[in-house]
Design a protein around this motif. Sequence first.
Motif, PDB file in Angstrom:
ATOM      1  N   ASP A   1     100.117 131.430  56.664  1.00 27.41           N
ATOM      2  CA  ASP A   1      98.625 130.896  56.048  1.00 27.41           C
ATOM      3  C   ASP A   1      98.488 130.571  54.595  1.00 27.41           C
ATOM      4  O   ASP A   1      97.697 130.089  54.152  1.00 27.41           O
ATOM      5  CB  ASP A   1      97.846 132.523  56.154  1.00 27.41           C
TER       6      ASP A   1
ATOM      7  N   GLU B   1      95.223 122.662  51.843  1.00 35.39           N
ATOM      8  CA  GLU B   1      93.757 122.710  51.757  1.00 35.39           C
ATOM      9  C   GLU B   1      93.609 122.338  50.254  1.00 35.39           C
ATOM     10  O   GLU B   1      92.872 121.256  50.037  1.00 35.39           O
ATOM     11  CB  GLU B   1      93.231 123.976  52.311  1.00 35.39           C
ATOM     12  N   ASN B   2      94.280 122.904  49.361  1.00 35.84           N
ATOM     13  CA  ASN B   2      93.928 122.707  48.102  1.00 35.84           C
ATOM     14  C   ASN B   2      94.354 121.381  47.663  1.00 35.84           C
ATOM     15  O   ASN B   2      93.844 120.554  46.988  1.00 35.84           O
ATOM     16  CB  ASN B   2      94.579 123.716  47.082  1.00 35.84           C
TER      17      ASN B   2
ATOM     18  N   ASN C   1      96.832 127.237  53.143  1.00 39.14           N
ATOM     19  CA  ASN C   1      95.801 127.499  51.904  1.00 39.14           C
ATOM     20  C   ASN C   1      96.170 126.336  50.921  1.00 39.14           C
ATOM     21  O   ASN C   1      95.447 125.714  50.242  1.00 39.14           O
ATOM     22  CB  ASN C   1      95.849 128.922  51.404  1.00 39.14           C
ATOM     23  N   SER C   2      97.643 126.273  50.641  1.00 42.52           N
ATOM     24  CA  SER C   2      98.030 125.157  49.665  1.00 42.52           C
ATOM     25  C   SER C   2      97.827 123.752  50.320  1.00 42.52           C
ATOM     26  O   SER C   2      97.495 122.863  49.465  1.00 42.52           O
ATOM     27  CB  SER C   2      99.585 125.556  49.755  1.00 42.52           C
TER      28      SER C   2
ATOM     29  N   LYS D   1      92.660 121.278  58.480  1.00 45.66           N
ATOM     30  CA  LYS D   1      92.290 121.025  57.407  1.00 45.66           C
ATOM     31  C   LYS D   1      91.985 119.611  56.937  1.00 45.66           C
ATOM     32  O   LYS D   1      90.812 119.185  56.299  1.00 45.66           O
ATOM     33  CB  LYS D   1      93.438 121.484  56.276  1.00 45.66           C
TER      34      LYS D   1
END
Length: 520
Positions: free
Chosen positions: A388, A395-396, A392-393, A454
């Motif tokens: 997860d 997506e950023n 998230n990384s 993403k």
Amino acid sequence: MTPFLTYLLKSTLSLAVFYMVYKGFMSRMKTHYLNRFVLIGVMLSSAIIPFLNFSFIPEKNHIVPLNVLQELFAPLTFDITEKAAPATDTLAYKHLLTTGNIIYLAYFVGIALLILKLIISLFKVVQLIRKAESVHIKDVMIAIVKELVQPFTFMNRIVMNQHDYEKDRDIIITHEKAHIQFNHATDLFVLELFTLFHWFNPFMWLLRRDLKLIHEYQADEAVINTGIDAQTYQLLVLEKAVGERRFALANQFIQKPILKRFKMIQKTNKPRWAGLKLLLFVPLAALMLQAFSRPEAINNIASAVPLFSVQDSSQQWLSLWTLTNVNKVRENIHVKQVHIPTAKEAKNGMPIPEAEPNLPPMKEKNVLIILINRQNEFLVENERSNLDGVINSVENFINGKPALKTQHLSPDYSEKKIGNLGMQKIPKGVISIQFDKATDKDVLDDLLRGIGEKYLALRQIKANQLFKNDYFKLTTEQRKIINEIVPVRISFASPKPPPPPPPPKISEVLPPPPPPTKNN
């Protein structure tokens, strides 16, 4: 998912589907031989079908749309040779607590408990028979015990207590002898074996109950066919309705539910052409074979029907994000190896080579490096993370933000005029993934699908902003524009074997010199 768990899942699905068909179309018929054959066939088929690799639909070369896949990945493969996710001894225990290992542990604990229960019950029955008085009647061995137990058959021996032997011997022997003649002990052995492997499957327990009930139907029918009055026999069954079940491999004189046995005894008609219902299992078996061998062929058929069309859907697009498809793409497109300098090399002034003559040098902030070791542990820009956290990384990173909270630099953008949309910002970021040869394929597939979700979310946002429409409802030219504005750049560094050991020192190869001699 490991091959064993995959097989177990397919076998469980097969058994559940076949059993439901049997229950819906055949369970109420007075065709005991046929129903017994079907239930045994359901167990054997569920064990065999997952091993078969047979497709009824001819495979076409364009099943995997490489022209679509090529758009998903960057035309460069960055060769990362110095960095690797460490597998430290202090964290080595973590890989033992994976979901897969917990499932395995629970599964085999269940098998062990059932085996223990079986051994205990077997021991009790053997001890019971050893203390019994044995007599031969009607070519069978009767074990007469003093304990108040229900009459039952164990292998080729009938066990009953002294009271039943003196009062209802003939009816009980006729019933239990039928179990021996029909060779029900073999069915029970197969049933126990499948119960061990499918103890978690509720459909297995339902099948187990139904097969044992069919055994009782056959034995009841054998008693009635000898001329014994049905009502007298039913009264005897009721008298034996209370008792302790002693052994799983024993056919007992009474088994619940009694009401079903009574209804089956009262049935006189046997359906004609009942065997034709077996044809229901033929297309079902073909469908299971097709689904297990080539599930994508079934999807292609479904997509040809407008009502169930999934063409150009997000699920179909995301289904391409697997390691298998990535490898097919990498085998069909030209790949140029580029070495990303390590931190030590960059500090010493080693320049980063250009990937192509027209491309500027790659900056470190424009490459998001994801490493996965053989314990399926993640390292994102030298920081440990979980799946997860990696997503998230990503997506950023693809949204132009620092990938990690500890970072301050964002990936660069280039500006380009696109049609009548004016100047558009196009990210330069590339996601570089390197994994060990022992990394779990399912972990890589989960990572790829998460990254794909993403990228798709970002393309959906751009499609709504620029064209006021869903990405998959755009025209071909509009979609090309979105793909250019939100390019998917993923680079895979091929896993390499460990480096060879250093050559031995000269002192280890050459023999030691002889000791000096004294001159006299």
